[in-house]
Design an enzyme around this catalytic site. Structure first.
Site, PDB file in Angstrom:
ATOM      1  N   ARG A  25       0.813  -1.221   0.000  1.00 44.28           N
ATOM      2  CA  ARG A  25       0.000   0.000   0.000  1.00 44.28           C
ATOM      3  C   ARG A  25       0.846   1.271   0.000  1.00 44.28           C
ATOM      4  NH1 ARG A  25      -3.300  -1.127   4.905  1.00 44.28           N
ATOM      5  NH2 ARG A  25      -2.253  -3.137   5.071  1.00 44.28           N
ATOM      6  N   GLU A  63       1.693  -5.050  13.457  1.00 44.74           N
ATOM      7  CA  GLU A  63       0.541  -5.147  14.365  1.00 44.74           C
ATOM      8  C   GLU A  63      -0.054  -6.546  14.359  1.00 44.74           C
ATOM      9  OE1 GLU A  63      -2.833  -2.580  13.547  1.00 44.74           O
ATOM     10  OE2 GLU A  63      -3.528  -2.696  15.616  1.00 44.74           O
TER      11      GLU A  63
HETATM   12  O1  PRP Z   1       3.472  -0.176  11.811  1.00 46.19           O
HETATM   13  P1  PRP Z   1       3.300  -1.668  11.604  1.00 46.19           P
HETATM   14  O2  PRP Z   1       2.754  -2.351  12.831  1.00 46.19           O
HETATM   15  O3  PRP Z   1       4.552  -2.311  11.122  1.00 46.19           O
HETATM   16  O4  PRP Z   1       2.169  -1.866  10.499  1.00 46.19           O
HETATM   17  C1  PRP Z   1       2.031  -1.069   9.349  1.00 46.19           C
HETATM   18  C2  PRP Z   1       2.165  -1.864   8.085  1.00 46.19           C
HETATM   19  O5  PRP Z   1       1.115  -2.833   7.967  1.00 46.19           O
HETATM   20  C3  PRP Z   1       0.493  -2.714   6.701  1.00 46.19           C
HETATM   21  O6  PRP Z   1       1.128  -3.469   5.714  1.00 46.19           O
HETATM   22  P2  PRP Z   1       0.960  -5.039   5.476  1.00 46.19           P
HETATM   23  O7  PRP Z   1       2.179  -5.726   6.007  1.00 46.19           O
HETATM   24  O8  PRP Z   1      -0.368  -5.504   5.976  1.00 46.19           O
HETATM   25  O9  PRP Z   1       1.075  -5.178   3.895  1.00 46.19           O
HETATM   26  P3  PRP Z   1       0.258  -4.611   2.637  1.00 46.19           P
HETATM   27  O10 PRP Z   1       0.564  -3.132   2.514  1.00 46.19           O
HETATM   28  O11 PRP Z   1       0.859  -5.384   1.519  1.00 46.19           O
HETATM   29  O12 PRP Z   1      -1.212  -4.852   2.836  1.00 46.19           O
HETATM   30  C4  PRP Z   1       0.645  -1.249   6.374  1.00 46.19           C
HETATM   31  O13 PRP Z   1       0.507  -1.006   4.975  1.00 46.19           O
HETATM   32  C5  PRP Z   1       2.034  -0.952   6.874  1.00 46.19           C
HETATM   33  O14 PRP Z   1       3.040  -1.295   5.921  1.00 46.19           O
HETATM   34  N1  ADE Z   2      -5.148  -1.573  11.737  1.00 46.97           N
HETATM   35  C1  ADE Z   2      -4.554  -1.592  10.537  1.00 46.97           C
HETATM   36  N2  ADE Z   2      -5.242  -1.297   9.412  1.00 46.97           N
HETATM   37  C2  ADE Z   2      -4.636  -1.324   8.199  1.00 46.97           C
HETATM   38  N3  ADE Z   2      -3.355  -1.638   8.026  1.00 46.97           N
HETATM   39  C3  ADE Z   2      -2.640  -1.924   9.124  1.00 46.97           C
HETATM   40  N4  ADE Z   2      -1.333  -2.267   9.271  1.00 46.97           N
HETATM   41  C4  ADE Z   2      -1.117  -2.481  10.586  1.00 46.97           C
HETATM   42  N5  ADE Z   2      -2.220  -2.281  11.304  1.00 46.97           N
HETATM   43  C5  ADE Z   2      -3.191  -1.931  10.414  1.00 46.97           C
END
Ligand code: PRP
Ligand code: ADE
Length: 175
Positions: free
Chosen positions: A61, A98
């Site tokens: 994202r 998270e």
């Molecule tokens: O601050 P944090 O606890 O590390 O979480 C934040 C991350 O989690 C989500 O990505 P995700 O790994 O779900 O991947 P995506 O963007 O491919 O959906 C979001 O886009 C951040 O990169």
């Molecule tokens: N609550 C949340 N929603 C979307 N993306 C996330 N990445 C980590 N935590 C998230």
């Protein structure tokens, strides 16, 4: 106000991808072209006064507004990807987020020594993801000069972990 409009457009999805997580779904935002254009401009405006040589966006994202932001700032874009996706030689960092754990990679020639890097992602939660991305930047002797997010989940205190790398953390929407 832009923050209110983004909040009204985002969708909360309970218990995704795990029980207890309220997932911030940005797909309704992506369907609104005018709102996306305003978001890109607002992200760029927050960075006025910060000298940026490269925007690094985090899979997946972080790619969406990361490339748009790099275009507005007129600087190169570097993708930081999940393990096994980049074709050339890479360096890696593993991390917890998270709702799980993962490994990030970047090409070993992605940054040159001394470059000022902006790290962009859609959302800051615990900060685990962007801390790992920052370590990759530093491993290649480049500097993290700022972080930019669409959304910050302030109650998870991710910002505190980022101060170690850069005090400049910007987001358009906070919870
Ligand atoms: O601050 P944090 O606890 O590390 O979480 C934040 C991350 O989690 C989500 O990505 P995700 O790994 O779900 O991947 P995506 O963007 O491919 O959906 C979001 O886009 C951040 O990169
Ligand atoms: N609550 C949340 N929603 C979307 N993306 C996330 N990445 C980590 N935590 C998230």
């Amino acid at each position: 106000m832009l923050e209110t409009r983004i909040k009204q457009t985002l969708r909360d999805v309970a218990d995704f991808p795990k029980p207890g997580i309220i997932f911030k779904d940005i797909t309704p935002v992506l369907k609104d072209a005018a709102l996306c254009a305003e978001i890109t401009k607002a992200l760029a405006d927050q960075l006025k006064g910060v000298k940026i040589d490269v925007v690094a966006g985090i899979e997946s994202r972080g790619f969406l507004f990361g490339l748009a932001l790099a275009q507005v700032l007129d600087v190169p874009f570097v993708p930081i990807r999940k393990a096994g996706k980049l074709p050339y030689k890479t360096i890696q960092q593993s991390y917890d987020l998270e709702y799980g754990s993962a490994t990030l990679e970047v090409h070993e020639d992605a940054f040159t020594a001394g470059q000022n890097v902006l790290i962009h992602d859609d959302l800051l939660a615990t900060g685990g993801t962007v801390v790992a991305a920052s370590k990759l930047v530093n491993q290649l002797q480049a500097n993290v000069v700022a972080y930019s997010f669409l959304i910050s989940l302030d109650f998870l205190n991710g910002k505190d972990r980022l101060n170690l790398f850069s005090p400049n953390t910007f987001s358009l929407v906070s919870y």
